[in-house]
Design an enzyme around this catalytic site. Structure first.
Site, PDB file in Angstrom:
ATOM      1  N   GLY A  13       0.857  -1.263   0.075  1.00  0.00           N
ATOM      2  CA  GLY A  13       0.071  -0.010   0.059  1.00  0.00           C
ATOM      3  C   GLY A  13       0.764   1.273  -0.025  1.00  0.00           C
ATOM      4  O   GLY A  13       2.163   0.949  -0.080  1.00  0.00           O
ATOM      5  N   ALA A  15       2.234   3.157   2.349  1.00  0.00           N
ATOM      6  CA  ALA A  15       3.345   3.114   3.263  1.00  0.00           C
ATOM      7  C   ALA A  15       4.513   2.034   2.681  1.00  0.00           C
ATOM      8  O   ALA A  15       5.505   2.491   2.682  1.00  0.00           O
ATOM      9  CB  ALA A  15       2.612   2.699   4.697  1.00  0.00           C
ATOM     10  N   LYS A  34       0.013 -10.153  -0.223  1.00  0.00           N
ATOM     11  CA  LYS A  34      -0.716 -11.380  -0.192  1.00  0.00           C
ATOM     12  C   LYS A  34      -1.680 -11.265  -1.317  1.00  0.00           C
ATOM     13  O   LYS A  34      -2.156 -12.706  -1.464  1.00  0.00           O
ATOM     14  CB  LYS A  34      -1.123 -11.658   1.374  1.00  0.00           C
ATOM     15  CG  LYS A  34      -2.424 -10.749   1.787  1.00  0.00           C
ATOM     16  CD  LYS A  34      -2.686 -11.090   3.078  1.00  0.00           C
ATOM     17  CE  LYS A  34      -3.903 -10.369   3.641  1.00  0.00           C
ATOM     18  NZ  LYS A  34      -4.456 -10.567   4.834  1.00  0.00           N
ATOM     19  N   ALA A  45      -9.036   4.244  -1.567  1.00  0.00           N
ATOM     20  CA  ALA A  45      -9.226   5.475  -0.806  1.00  0.00           C
ATOM     21  C   ALA A  45      -9.735   6.378  -1.769  1.00  0.00           C
ATOM     22  O   ALA A  45      -9.461   6.656  -2.993  1.00  0.00           O
ATOM     23  CB  ALA A  45      -8.009   6.122  -0.529  1.00  0.00           C
ATOM     24  N   GLY A  48      -9.135  11.773  -0.089  1.00  0.00           N
ATOM     25  CA  GLY A  48      -7.911  12.545  -0.459  1.00  0.00           C
ATOM     26  C   GLY A  48      -6.977  12.732   0.748  1.00  0.00           C
ATOM     27  O   GLY A  48      -7.034  11.597   1.456  1.00  0.00           O
ATOM     28  N   ASP A 221      -2.647  -8.699   9.912  1.00  0.00           N
ATOM     29  CA  ASP A 221      -1.716  -9.538   9.948  1.00  0.00           C
ATOM     30  C   ASP A 221      -0.535  -9.049  10.600  1.00  0.00           C
ATOM     31  O   ASP A 221       0.099  -9.591  11.551  1.00  0.00           O
ATOM     32  CB  ASP A 221      -1.367  -9.997   8.630  1.00  0.00           C
ATOM     33  CG  ASP A 221      -2.404 -10.966   7.856  1.00  0.00           C
ATOM     34  OD1 ASP A 221      -3.718 -10.945   8.673  1.00  0.00           O
ATOM     35  OD2 ASP A 221      -2.303 -11.208   6.839  1.00  0.00           O
ATOM     36  N   ARG A 288     -16.257  11.884  13.165  1.00  0.00           N
ATOM     37  CA  ARG A 288     -16.728  10.613  12.678  1.00  0.00           C
ATOM     38  C   ARG A 288     -17.293   9.671  13.594  1.00  0.00           C
ATOM     39  O   ARG A 288     -18.474   9.173  13.367  1.00  0.00           O
ATOM     40  CB  ARG A 288     -15.799   9.793  11.882  1.00  0.00           C
ATOM     41  CG  ARG A 288     -15.529   9.946  10.755  1.00  0.00           C
ATOM     42  CD  ARG A 288     -14.650   8.975   9.884  1.00  0.00           C
ATOM     43  NE  ARG A 288     -14.510   9.619   8.662  1.00  0.00           N
ATOM     44  CZ  ARG A 288     -13.390   9.270   7.819  1.00  0.00           C
ATOM     45  NH1 ARG A 288     -12.603   8.289   8.266  1.00  0.00           N
ATOM     46  NH2 ARG A 288     -13.338  10.052   6.761  1.00  0.00           N
ATOM     47  N   HIS A 349     -13.994   0.955   9.850  1.00  0.00           N
ATOM     48  CA  HIS A 349     -13.107   1.497   8.564  1.00  0.00           C
ATOM     49  C   HIS A 349     -11.770   1.505   8.692  1.00  0.00           C
ATOM     50  O   HIS A 349     -10.953   1.595   7.676  1.00  0.00           O
ATOM     51  CB  HIS A 349     -13.890   2.935   8.449  1.00  0.00           C
ATOM     52  CG  HIS A 349     -13.240   3.686   7.319  1.00  0.00           C
ATOM     53  ND1 HIS A 349     -13.262   3.369   6.047  1.00  0.00           N
ATOM     54  CD2 HIS A 349     -12.483   4.785   7.348  1.00  0.00           C
ATOM     55  CE1 HIS A 349     -12.640   4.411   5.159  1.00  0.00           C
ATOM     56  NE2 HIS A 349     -12.317   5.411   6.364  1.00  0.00           N
ATOM     57  N   GLU A 373      -1.103   2.100   8.373  1.00  0.00           N
ATOM     58  CA  GLU A 373      -2.305   1.734   9.517  1.00  0.00           C
ATOM     59  C   GLU A 373      -2.046   0.533  10.175  1.00  0.00           C
ATOM     60  O   GLU A 373      -2.479   0.449  11.480  1.00  0.00           O
ATOM     61  CB  GLU A 373      -3.358   1.133   8.409  1.00  0.00           C
ATOM     62  CG  GLU A 373      -4.898   1.176   9.411  1.00  0.00           C
ATOM     63  CD  GLU A 373      -6.141   1.036   8.653  1.00  0.00           C
ATOM     64  OE1 GLU A 373      -6.042   1.662   7.479  1.00  0.00           O
ATOM     65  OE2 GLU A 373      -7.085   0.553   9.148  1.00  0.00           O
ATOM     66  N   ARG A 384      -9.141   9.309  14.521  1.00  0.00           N
ATOM     67  CA  ARG A 384      -8.589   9.728  13.396  1.00  0.00           C
ATOM     68  C   ARG A 384      -9.080  10.877  12.616  1.00  0.00           C
ATOM     69  O   ARG A 384     -10.366  10.641  12.188  1.00  0.00           O
ATOM     70  CB  ARG A 384      -7.997   8.738  12.300  1.00  0.00           C
ATOM     71  CG  ARG A 384      -7.243   9.150  11.199  1.00  0.00           C
ATOM     72  CD  ARG A 384      -7.034   8.129  10.343  1.00  0.00           C
ATOM     73  NE  ARG A 384      -8.264   7.464   9.778  1.00  0.00           N
ATOM     74  CZ  ARG A 384      -8.695   7.731   8.484  1.00  0.00           C
ATOM     75  NH1 ARG A 384      -8.258   8.573   7.688  1.00  0.00           N
ATOM     76  NH2 ARG A 384      -9.918   7.002   8.044  1.00  0.00           N
TER      77      ARG A 384
END
Ligand code: FAD
Ligand code: SIN
Length: 536
Positions: A13, A15, A34, A45, A48, A221, A288, A349, A373, A384
């Protein structure tokens, strides 16, 4: 097979890829991922990336918004570092080829999301992540120092202390990681990946819950693997539920971006009545946790299956141009968002907790970093702020790279250890699929019903008891069968579910995303601190 590289990055991803591209200047990099390489949360995503760009915006305002959302638990030094670094990282993406939508008054079009006091989110229409993911993958594939191994699932990290137990000869001085056992899921073989520095970039854990916005890879994981080798894990009780996921029998995990509300969309009930004004002065753009709890309360009172998000009052051409992804998906299911409201429900989420790291992404285990994440860096605290996650991935990939650049010189001096191949212990039988799928289902339902948006101690205790039983059952038969991808993931979601429940039981207050009706108040005296769990 044994595969050696200076850096082992687990996850492709934002990161993992950002780190890999940087680390490739220092040595060879193996990326294991994986499923298909683009199957990541990053690729899904929509909204933004938050960054101070607008003329009316300041670093102080972005810092204040992040701290307010984090509800007292953000690490201020980390927040300040991330916010100040953001514009530089955005420019890096631009120089790699990401075309953020241009703006009229600023270089980029800036959108709004909940909790932001200014327009500050750069985006590519409503498929920001897909654009970023494809560009980063293309760069990584073109890089001769990087090899990407698709359909390769890390099972367990390898540490020197484990080698000692297995009678190996080369032992490091500290508790340190030297790679991972990785299952090639297409050929059912376990390979040994050895590295001088290992990076967990495995993303979130939404799949622990029955309803989630996350893709199937999000099974926690990295958190489970880190925890198993003794890396402390923090703040797992803070699971973010996104208020608006599409509610439709044929839609699997489809998010309706918060930026629709940022551009004027309103939440309404089945009678067309708005309700957010009852819950918070910021209404549809409150944090949120507040919006998700408000919807939960509305649904519990009305008995309805969903609420609705309505943006049909905006110009149809604007909607189609600004939100093509959401528009097309909804239309494919018979919902024309330019004319009618969208049925939505909250869903799991984002995982604010994770493997505890310092400001450079280092874990407690030598040679092991955690970024994105899967990490708990101190940026998000108890909740967040929207669009701070892709940002965290970018900034911490850079932070980890800076520290690795120092560390790798010394680590390169140490030879790779002798590591035994994965021991299948004579087991040839594959576990029956039904044993795996049944427990998957039990865990995800249990977490949704007992450890969801609103909690109480009774349900948490019951959940703890049940998860413990499932974990015992899995440990009992784990080594009796041949390893499969589903089996590895089952073991991991049971570990992560247990960590969420344990952290939720430890925190005797309500703060941010953790709301327990038995302790409805925030208690700054006793609980303004991270919840840290470490395996003995
Ligand atoms: P990911 O992008 O999830 O990548 C994880 C990688 O690890 C994958 O390649 C996966 O295959 C791999 N992996 C996992 N386990 C293993 C294993 N055992 N072995 C090998 N590989 C493994 N955030 C924002 O800031 N802005 C947004 O607009 C936004 N919108 C979102 C919309 C959706 C639908 C979702 C789900 C999330 C959104 N988020 C957003 C959150 C954000 O996308 C994620 O937090 C972020 O992309 C995580 O990046 P990552 O690199 O840490 O992990
Ligand atoms: C969204 O677009 O609503 C998701 C943004 C985020 O999770 O930060």
């Amino acid at each position: 097979m044994e595969i050696r590289s200076d850096f082992l990055v687990i996850g492709s991803g934002i990161a993992g890829l950002t780190y890999a591209l940087k680390a490739s200047q220092l040595g060879t990099v193996a990326i294991v991922t994986k499923r298909e390489k683009t199957e990541t949360s990053t690729g899904h995503a929509q909204g933004g990336i938050a960054s101070v760009i607008g003329k009316d915006d300041t670093f102080d305002l972005h810092i204040q918004d992040t701290l307010a959302c984090g509800d007292g638990l953000c690490h201020e030094d980390v927040v300040e570092m991330v916010v100040r670094d953001a514009p530089i990282r955005i420019q890096e993406l631009v120089s790699l080829g990401v075309n953020f939508d241009p703006g009229k008054n600023n270089a980029y079009d800036l959108t709004y999301e909940g909790g932001h006091s200014r327009r500050r989110i750069v985006h590519v229409q409503d498929f920001t992540g897909r654009e970023i993911e494809h560009i980063l993958i293309a760069k990584a594939e073109a890089n001769e120092n990087i090899t990407i191994y698709e359909h390769h699932m890390a099972i367990d990290l390898i540490t020197y202390s484990r080698l000692l137990k297995r009678g190996a000869t080369t032992i490091g001085k500290e508790e340190s990681c030297c790679g991972a056992y990785v299952l090639d899921t297409r050929n059912n073989v376990v390979h040994t990946f050895l590295s001088k520095i290992t990076v967990l970039a495995t993303g979130g854990a939404g799949k622990v819950y029955l309803y989630t916005s996350n893709p199937d890879i999000a099974t926690g994981d990295g958190i489970a693997m880190g925890y198993r080798i003794g890396a402390p894990v923090a703040n797992m009780e803070f699971v973010q539920f996104h208020p608006t996921c599409l509610y439709h029998p044929h839609a699997k995990n489809f998010l309706i971006s918060e930026t629709l509300r940022g551009e004027g969309g309103r939440l309404i009930d089945k009678n067309g009545k708005t309700f957010m004004e009852k819950y918070h002065p910021m209404k549809d753009l409150a944090f949120r946790d507040i919006v998700a709890r408000a919807i939960d309360a509305e649904l519990k009172t009305s008995g309805d299956d969903c609420v609705f998000l309505d943006i049909s009052h905006r110009n149809a051409e604007f909607i189609k141009k600004r939100f093509p992804n959401v528009y097309r998906k909804c239309l494919s299911l018979g919902i024309d968002i330019t004319k009618e409201p969208i049925p939505v429900v909250p869903a799991a989420h984002y995982m604010c907790g994770g493997v505890l790291t310092d400001i450079f992404g280092r874990t407690k285990i030598g040679g092991l970093y955690a970024i994105g994440e899967t990490a708990c860096t101190g940026l998000h605290g108890a909740n967040r702020l929207a669009s701070n996650s892709l940002l965290e991935g970018l900034v911490f990939a850079n932070q980890a790279y800076l520290k690795s650049a120092q560390e790798i010189k010394e680590r390169k001096q140490t030879p790779y250890p002798d590591v035994p191949i994965w021991d299948i212990g004579g087991t040839t039988e594959t576990i029956e699929s039904v044993m795996v799928s049944h427990n998957w289902d039990v865990i995800r339902r249990l977490m949704w019903n007992y450890v969801g948006i609103v909690r109480n101690d009774r349900r948490l205790n019951l959940a703890q008891h049940r998860i413990q039983n499932i974990q015992d059952e899995i440990s009992e038969y784990y080594w009796d069968y041949r390893i499969t991808g589903d089996f590895v993931e089952l073991r991991n979601i049971s570990t992560v579910a247990g960590l969420i429940i344990n952290c939720a039981l430890i925190r005797k207050e309500s703060r941010g995303l953790h709301f327990n009706v038995d302790y409805p108040q925030k208690d700054d005296i006793a609980w303004r601190k991270d919840t840290i769990i470490e395996r003995n």
